[in-house]
Design a protein around this motif. Structure first.
Motif, mmCIF file in Angstrom:
data_model
loop_
_atom_site.group_PDB
_atom_site.id
_atom_site.type_symbol
_atom_site.label_atom_id
_atom_site.label_comp_id
_atom_site.label_asym_id
_atom_site.label_seq_id
_atom_site.Cartn_x
_atom_site.Cartn_y
_atom_site.Cartn_z
ATOM 1 N N ALA A 16 38.215 31.521 33.948
ATOM 2 C CA ALA A 16 36.876 33.266 34.369
ATOM 3 C C ALA A 16 36.156 33.366 33.091
ATOM 4 O O ALA A 16 34.797 33.291 32.659
ATOM 5 C CB ALA A 16 37.716 33.427 34.889
ATOM 6 N N LYS A 17 36.863 33.191 32.071
ATOM 7 C CA LYS A 17 36.849 33.667 30.350
ATOM 8 C C LYS A 17 34.561 32.555 30.240
ATOM 9 O O LYS A 17 34.248 33.680 29.904
ATOM 10 C CB LYS A 17 37.829 32.294 29.651
ATOM 11 N N SER A 18 34.527 31.985 30.822
ATOM 12 C CA SER A 18 33.209 31.013 30.325
ATOM 13 C C SER A 18 32.462 31.546 31.064
ATOM 14 O O SER A 18 30.991 31.838 31.106
ATOM 15 C CB SER A 18 33.082 29.410 30.458
ATOM 16 N N LEU A 19 32.531 32.061 32.594
ATOM 17 C CA LEU A 19 32.362 32.638 33.657
ATOM 18 C C LEU A 19 31.336 34.204 32.773
ATOM 19 O O LEU A 19 30.478 34.444 32.898
ATOM 20 C CB LEU A 19 32.474 32.555 34.695
ATOM 21 N N MET A 20 32.767 34.872 32.454
ATOM 22 C CA MET A 20 31.686 36.361 31.721
ATOM 23 C C MET A 20 31.241 36.401 30.809
ATOM 24 O O MET A 20 30.695 36.885 30.348
ATOM 25 C CB MET A 20 33.433 36.746 31.747
ATOM 26 N N GLU A 22 29.170 33.772 30.336
ATOM 27 C CA GLU A 22 28.126 33.038 29.775
ATOM 28 C C GLU A 22 27.130 34.914 31.042
ATOM 29 O O GLU A 22 25.783 34.412 30.805
ATOM 30 C CB GLU A 22 27.745 32.224 31.040
ATOM 31 N N LYS A 23 28.155 35.195 31.769
ATOM 32 C CA LYS A 23 26.816 35.820 32.752
ATOM 33 C C LYS A 23 27.489 37.389 32.801
ATOM 34 O O LYS A 23 27.149 37.946 33.919
ATOM 35 C CB LYS A 23 27.211 35.359 34.341
ATOM 36 N N GLY A 24 28.641 37.840 32.922
ATOM 37 C CA GLY A 24 28.894 38.960 32.068
ATOM 38 C C GLY A 24 29.938 39.443 33.356
ATOM 39 O O GLY A 24 30.239 38.996 34.654
ATOM 40 N N TYR A 25 30.314 40.687 32.902
ATOM 41 C CA TYR A 25 32.088 41.322 34.342
ATOM 42 C C TYR A 25 31.045 41.586 35.479
ATOM 43 O O TYR A 25 31.909 40.684 35.959
ATOM 44 C CB TYR A 25 32.325 42.589 32.967
ATOM 45 N N THR A 26 29.982 42.285 35.125
ATOM 46 C CA THR A 26 29.945 42.697 36.402
ATOM 47 C C THR A 26 29.593 41.766 37.525
ATOM 48 O O THR A 26 29.156 41.542 38.971
ATOM 49 C CB THR A 26 29.228 43.946 36.403
ATOM 50 N N ALA A 27 29.174 40.388 36.557
ATOM 51 C CA ALA A 27 27.841 39.937 37.211
ATOM 52 C C ALA A 27 28.907 38.635 38.377
ATOM 53 O O ALA A 27 28.158 37.612 38.786
ATOM 54 C CB ALA A 27 26.912 38.961 37.001
ATOM 55 N N VAL A 28 30.320 38.709 38.067
ATOM 56 C CA VAL A 28 31.005 37.464 38.303
ATOM 57 C C VAL A 28 31.894 38.002 39.186
ATOM 58 O O VAL A 28 32.705 38.386 38.608
ATOM 59 C CB VAL A 28 31.850 36.786 37.108
ATOM 60 N N GLY A 29 31.545 37.736 40.606
ATOM 61 C CA GLY A 29 32.723 38.452 41.253
ATOM 62 C C GLY A 29 33.866 38.206 41.854
ATOM 63 O O GLY A 29 34.246 36.105 40.842
ATOM 64 N N LEU A 30 35.013 38.024 42.505
ATOM 65 C CA LEU A 30 36.372 37.397 42.582
ATOM 66 C C LEU A 30 36.240 35.786 43.364
ATOM 67 O O LEU A 30 37.125 35.552 42.960
ATOM 68 C CB LEU A 30 36.948 38.224 43.528
ATOM 69 N N ALA A 31 35.281 35.847 44.383
ATOM 70 C CA ALA A 31 34.997 34.781 44.503
ATOM 71 C C ALA A 31 34.306 33.791 43.617
ATOM 72 O O ALA A 31 34.970 32.417 43.615
ATOM 73 C CB ALA A 31 34.371 34.884 45.971
ATOM 74 N N GLU A 32 33.780 33.584 42.387
ATOM 75 C CA GLU A 32 33.200 33.174 41.325
ATOM 76 C C GLU A 32 34.774 32.776 40.772
ATOM 77 O O GLU A 32 34.954 31.422 40.158
ATOM 78 C CB GLU A 32 32.369 33.158 40.720
ATOM 79 N N ILE A 33 35.456 33.753 40.258
ATOM 80 C CA ILE A 33 36.443 33.266 39.597
ATOM 81 C C ILE A 33 37.567 32.296 40.146
ATOM 82 O O ILE A 33 38.458 31.714 39.690
ATOM 83 C CB ILE A 33 37.340 34.503 39.288
ATOM 84 N N LYS A 51 41.070 42.960 39.822
ATOM 85 C CA LYS A 51 39.628 43.004 38.783
ATOM 86 C C LYS A 51 39.846 44.022 37.472
ATOM 87 O O LYS A 51 39.430 43.342 36.673
ATOM 88 C CB LYS A 51 38.179 42.637 39.775
ATOM 89 N N GLU A 52 40.050 44.635 37.761
ATOM 90 C CA GLU A 52 40.060 45.531 36.000
ATOM 91 C C GLU A 52 41.725 45.038 35.692
ATOM 92 O O GLU A 52 41.133 44.951 34.544
ATOM 93 C CB GLU A 52 40.429 47.203 36.292
ATOM 94 N N GLU A 53 42.469 45.395 36.093
ATOM 95 C CA GLU A 53 43.750 44.306 35.408
ATOM 96 C C GLU A 53 43.263 43.286 34.945
ATOM 97 O O GLU A 53 43.498 42.648 33.520
ATOM 98 C CB GLU A 53 44.949 44.651 36.312
ATOM 99 N N PHE A 54 42.554 42.505 35.854
ATOM 100 C CA PHE A 54 42.262 40.796 35.483
ATOM 101 C C PHE A 54 41.587 40.597 34.001
ATOM 102 O O PHE A 54 41.185 40.012 32.758
ATOM 103 C CB PHE A 54 41.788 40.246 36.264
ATOM 104 N N GLY A 55 40.643 42.060 33.881
ATOM 105 C CA GLY A 55 39.717 42.309 32.526
ATOM 106 C C GLY A 55 40.416 41.969 31.313
ATOM 107 O O GLY A 55 40.136 42.467 30.306
ATOM 108 N N GLN A 56 41.770 43.706 31.581
ATOM 109 C CA GLN A 56 41.923 44.016 30.555
ATOM 110 C C GLN A 56 42.763 42.791 29.691
ATOM 111 O O GLN A 56 42.641 42.247 28.780
ATOM 112 C CB GLN A 56 43.267 44.846 30.542
ATOM 113 N N ALA A 57 43.777 41.609 30.666
ATOM 114 C CA ALA A 57 44.383 40.889 30.310
ATOM 115 C C ALA A 57 43.437 39.470 30.043
ATOM 116 O O ALA A 57 44.246 38.887 28.827
ATOM 117 C CB ALA A 57 45.324 39.807 31.679
#
Length: 193
Positions: A16-20, A22-33, A51-57
């Protein structure tokens, strides 16, 4: 064969790191991750409550890796001033590349994450404070070795430098020409003299 828990958790974060970036946090949904990681949706919730806990990690892992990367640059050979210049050139090089790998997640994610949750804001603050402190340690060394003439407290200089480079990174996202970084290098030389 199933990956061990820690390895799978890191796999999801890495995918997910490269997705985030490239696109940002809110633009990447769980399905894409989960699609990028190649895992079912239930696996995501096994490793992260939200997703918030994921963002913190994601942020914590990013800052751990980043601090490990810059440690050698800021504490290596040569004068502290030369090490700072090398570090900020490294920063500029990473930001100017067309690749998402290595780009600053703070530049990409901080504006949106800080407004979403106090926990995400605090994770960003802890990470950026650690970077600023590491820059300040190098500034202190430069004040001792004579390569940095500025007498302003090291932590204030470090904060100014970090703010300068975050701003240059944002402007370069608009201009895509690297000039913001060259201007920042000149401003940095002035701040440290």
């Amino acid at each position: 064969m199933r990956k061990p828990t820690i390895e799978m958790r890191q796999h999801i974060l890495g995918a997910a790191k490269s997705l985030m970036t490239e696109k940002g946090y809110t633009a990447v949904g769980l399905a894409e991750i989960v699609a990028a990681a190649g895992v079912p949706k239930g696996s995501f919730y096994y490793y992260f409550k939200s997703k918030e806990e994921f963002g913190q990690a994601l942020l914590e892992g990013y800052f751990d890796d980043y601090l490990s990367t810059i440690e050698g640059m800021l504490s290596g050979e040569g004068s502290a001033s030369a090490r700072l210049q090398a570090y900020f050139r490294f920063w500029a090089d990473k930001q100017c590349t067309g690749l998402t790998d290595g780009k600053c997640l703070v530049v990409k994610l901080a504006p949106e994450m800080c407004d979403l949750s106090q926990d995400l804001r605090e994770a960003l603050k802890r990470g950026t404070d650690a970077i600023v402190e590491r820059i300040a340690q190098c500034v202190r060394q430069g004040q001792v070795d004579g390569s940095i003439a500025a007498t302003k407290p090291a932590i204030e200089l470090a904060e100014s430098l970090y703010q300068l480079w975050l701003g240059a990174s944002l402007l370069d996202k608009l201009n895509h020409d690297g000039k913001s970084f060259e201007i920042a290098l000149g401003a940095m030389a002035h701040l440290l003299s």
